[in-house]
Enzyme design. Structure first.
Site, PDB file in Angstrom:
ATOM      1  N   GLU A  42       0.827  -1.210   0.000  1.00  0.00           N
ATOM      2  CA  GLU A  42       0.000   0.000   0.000  1.00  0.00           C
ATOM      3  C   GLU A  42       0.862   1.262   0.000  1.00  0.00           C
ATOM      4  OE1 GLU A  42      -3.684   1.870   2.678  1.00  0.00           O
ATOM      5  OE2 GLU A  42      -2.385   0.311   3.526  1.00  0.00           O
ATOM      6  N   LYS A 126      -9.839   2.540  -1.602  1.00  0.00           N
ATOM      7  CA  LYS A 126     -10.011   1.950  -0.274  1.00  0.00           C
ATOM      8  C   LYS A 126     -11.285   2.443   0.404  1.00  0.00           C
ATOM      9  CE  LYS A 126      -7.159   1.192   3.883  1.00  0.00           C
ATOM     10  NZ  LYS A 126      -5.838   1.495   4.492  1.00  0.00           N
ATOM     11  N   CYS A 160      -5.528  -3.205   2.326  1.00  0.00           N
ATOM     12  CA  CYS A 160      -5.205  -3.227   3.744  1.00  0.00           C
ATOM     13  C   CYS A 160      -6.418  -3.554   4.622  1.00  0.00           C
ATOM     14  CB  CYS A 160      -4.535  -1.912   4.136  1.00  0.00           C
ATOM     15  SG  CYS A 160      -3.694  -1.932   5.736  1.00  0.00           S
TER      16      CYS A 160
END
Length: 279
Positions: A42, A126, A160
């Site tokens: 990331e 995200k 993540c």
């Protein structure tokens, strides 16, 4: 089947040249080993430091960074997943405005999948932000994970913290994903995420999950390392320690089909009932 490579390494915050050299070297080694795809952590091209990125990174530099990453994929003839910030107010995500960011600019954390010719084939922003710094620097997206055919494998992405929510992984699986690619920036002290949770997510949604983390120290963060690849039966296909590593695993569709035939979790879901429970 496809040989998948994962980069686990230490990035240098806002030293794009150094970070791209690391990616380029990993892409060369992965391609030489026969890998069809390299997954990187990331925000690796710019380093993981949410508040510094929002304050110091000029979004006008992002298109050039993306082109350099596309050139790495083309040069080595390998697919590539990278993660970068993007201005959230740009629906096309990549035509970032060529002016310095302002304090009230809205930013996403994004991931991009390139094919071996450097073409963008999948983008994701995200949804679940972790910790106070991410919440100050970025906004959470709302679009579900999309799925594309990549080298014969139905492929999707999360980033993540997203993968720690079973609903996010299940959303990819119910859209047909057989391989889930997850760039991450996981700090030390959260060992159960790669060691337990990633394998559980792979098992319960019956798909391959690849999870690529940073190692070492960046800004105020100490990273765990511990990158993993889990199979659709929850088996561990590859795992890294704490230090820098280039990890390899074979992933494919046959094991996904076998797992879903043996225990039909996806077919026997009852989403209407679950919605009633939530109400």
């Amino acid at each position: 089947m496809m040989l998948l490579a994962l980069l686990q390494a230490n990035a240098s915050v806002l030293d794009v040249d150094a970070n791209l050299r690391t990616i380029d070297d990993a892409a060369r080694r992965a391609a030489n080993a026969g890998a069809g795809l390299l997954l990187t952590p990331e925000l690796f091209p710019v380093g993981y430091a949410p508040l510094r990125l929002h304050a110091e990174l000029n979004p006008g530099t992002l298109p050039a960074i993306r082109e350099r990453l596309a050139a790495i994929a083309r040069t080595h003839g390998i697919g590539l997943v990278y993660s970068l910030p993007a201005l959230a107010l740009k629906p096309e995500m990549h035509d970032d405005a060529a002016q310095p960011p302002h304090a009230d600019d809205a930013w996403h954390i994004t991931a991009t999948l390139l094919d071996a010719e450097g073409n963008e084939v999948l983008n994701y922003a995200k949804v679940h932000l972790f910790g106070p710094e991410e919440h100050k620097a970025f906004v959470g997206a709302e679009e579900p994970p999309a799925v594309v055919d990549f080298n014969g494998i139905r492929t999707s992405m999360l980033i993540c913290y997203d993968v720690e929510f079973p609903e996010a992984v299940r959303a990819a699986a119910t859209r047909g994903a057989e391989l889930l690619l997850v760039p991450t920036a996981l700090s030390a002290g959260f060992d159960n995420v790669p060691q337990v949770l990633i394998r559980a997510r792979a098992l319960e949604s019956q798909l391959n999950v690849a999870y690529a983390n940073h190692s070492g120290h960046e800004d105020v963060y100490n990273f765990l390392g511990g990158s993993v690849v889990a199979g659709p039966d929850g088996s561990l296909l590859a795992a890294a320690g704490e230090g820098a590593a280039l990890l390899f695993a074979e992933v494919g569709t046959d094991t996904v089909k076998a797992a879903r035939d043996e225990v039909p979790y996806l077919r026997e879901r009852r989403p209407e009932l679950y919605n009633e429970w939530d109400r």
